[in-house]
Design a protein around this motif. Sequence first.
Motif, PDB file in Angstrom:
ATOM      1  N   CYS A  72       0.870  -1.182   0.000  1.00 22.23           N
ATOM      2  CA  CYS A  72       0.000   0.000   0.000  1.00 22.23           C
ATOM      3  C   CYS A  72       0.902   1.225   0.000  1.00 22.23           C
ATOM      4  O   CYS A  72       0.730   2.130  -0.808  1.00 22.23           O
ATOM      5  N   ARG A 111       3.425  -2.309  -8.029  1.00 22.11           N
ATOM      6  CA  ARG A 111       3.028  -1.117  -7.279  1.00 22.11           C
ATOM      7  C   ARG A 111       4.283  -0.819  -6.461  1.00 22.11           C
ATOM      8  O   ARG A 111       4.336  -0.953  -5.251  1.00 22.11           O
ATOM      9  N   LYS A 118       0.704   8.844   0.336  1.00 17.94           N
ATOM     10  CA  LYS A 118      -0.631   8.331   0.617  1.00 17.94           C
ATOM     11  C   LYS A 118      -1.652   9.444   0.806  1.00 17.94           C
ATOM     12  O   LYS A 118      -1.397  10.409   1.526  1.00 17.94           O
ATOM     13  N   HIS A 354      -9.490  -2.370  -1.620  1.00 20.00           N
ATOM     14  CA  HIS A 354      -9.877  -1.133  -0.938  1.00 20.00           C
ATOM     15  C   HIS A 354     -11.346  -1.023  -0.574  1.00 20.00           C
ATOM     16  O   HIS A 354     -11.712  -0.176   0.235  1.00 20.00           O
ATOM     17  N   ARG A 367      -8.310  -7.164   6.222  1.00 20.13           N
ATOM     18  CA  ARG A 367      -9.172  -7.596   5.115  1.00 20.13           C
ATOM     19  C   ARG A 367      -9.225  -9.116   5.148  1.00 20.13           C
ATOM     20  O   ARG A 367      -8.259  -9.754   5.570  1.00 20.13           O
ATOM     21  N   GLU A 396      -2.721  -5.329  -3.002  1.00 16.29           N
ATOM     22  CA  GLU A 396      -1.704  -4.907  -2.048  1.00 16.29           C
ATOM     23  C   GLU A 396      -1.150  -6.166  -1.392  1.00 16.29           C
ATOM     24  O   GLU A 396      -1.885  -6.922  -0.741  1.00 16.29           O
ATOM     25  N   ASP A 426      -2.230   0.376   4.553  1.00 19.27           N
ATOM     26  CA  ASP A 426      -3.288  -0.642   4.518  1.00 19.27           C
ATOM     27  C   ASP A 426      -2.712  -2.056   4.668  1.00 19.27           C
ATOM     28  O   ASP A 426      -1.556  -2.308   4.328  1.00 19.27           O
TER      29      ASP A 426
HETATM   30 MN    MN Z   1      -4.032   1.100   0.135  1.00 19.11          MN
END
Ligand code: MN
Length: 447
Positions: A72, A111, A118, A354, A367, A396, A426
């Motif tokens: 993230c 990523r 952020k 997300h 999550r 992520e 995250d």
């Molecule tokens: Mn994120």
Amino acid sequence: MSTSAATGDLDAWRSLPALQQPEWDDPDEIRAVAAELANQPPLVFAGECDQLKAQLADVARGEAFVLQGGDCAETFDGSNADAVKNKLKTLLQMAVVLTYAASVPVVKIGRMAGQFAKPRSKPAEVRGGVELPAYRGDAVNGFAFDAESRRNDPHRLLKAYHCSAVTLNLCRAFTKGGYADLRQVHAWNRDFVQQSPAGRRYEQLAAEIDRALTFMKACGANPDEFHGVEFYSSHEALLLEYERALTRIDHLSGLPYDVSAHFLWIGERTRQLDGAHVEFLRHIRNPIGVKLGPATSADDALALINRLNPEREPGRLTFITRMGAGRIREALPPLIEKVHQSGAPVAWICDPMHGNTFEAPSGHKTRRLDDVLDEVAGFFEVHQALGTHPGGIHIEFTGDDVTECVGGGQGLAEGDLHQRYETACDPRLNRGQSLDLAFMVAELYRK
Ligand code: MN
Ligand code: PEP
């Protein structure tokens, strides 16, 4: 487009509202940092961005699949050989499984190498009665909860550039230097299948890939593609001073490219049609993406297409949807239908992270792997029903054994989250959960 017109356009965002920009104490200091960044060598080249754009055009046509992922929030400490190698290894392992299952090329986008800033939902953070500015990523301030760390420091932008260079150099070396050899990557997958408690379930798929590789060897096939892969970098284009300073006019085409990464995306919080982010990204020629949350209307999507890809250039624009497992089956079809009817070429990617974040009783943001998989399943179902192409996934994850998301073959539970909760933002899938996800997505192709 003349070069001077193009350069003027690159600063038009300055007169528009720019959300999520850090306030810097000293305007001279940020100006000096921007000037220094503007003199740094490019991290990526226009030709590479064009090559990715062509591959994303294949995705939009239904002839390729994207695997995009990484932290993230990358951290300066995480820009080291082991962490980068573990992430790449996991990404490459996932890609082999997905290539076999989807039977199309998988476009690999990290990523990585630039994801240092952020957006935050609240500008401040309160802990134990103490209020400090929120952490905005290592490019802006420090993660530690003390006043000195949380001070915005423009020199961090230079460090973000250098860490991006180090990370991208490692990625380029690992993906070209034998580490990415297909047989080697498959051997790692075999290890995972043998060692993971849930891995037995993936035996059959792994055995099929084995047979395919053995067959090709028997035929004498040993193409270059087996020994290295194309890898691309990406991050959210959030800090406009940084992105502007790293934008160059390509001397061959005379067109502007943001050379901080191959692919840049606009986040859900900064995609206002009349905002600074859309205005800036409109003018760079990289392939770009926009995140779309569940409140997006079909008209919003069409307006973004008109603004960001008025010429309907294939591969230019990717929509990264992040609806949540409970909403994707209702929220996604109207967007796809209207965009499809308009004839605009768009690559559709699913970010199943997300829309599925919640807080565990321990206070950890987390999550469930089951929700992540359910959103991907919904994404496939919607595209199948509409006859359109599910173009990829954006996740992520990390290559390390962290405990940030729950579920998966190792049976990680909410009570385990405290053990190795290391994310700077995250919750990320760990290495095993990421491979679980790849095999589970592969199973979706067989339904
Ligand atoms: Mn994120
Ligand atoms: C992210 O990708 O980390 C992020 C903030 O996503 P979104 O813009 O979709 O909320």
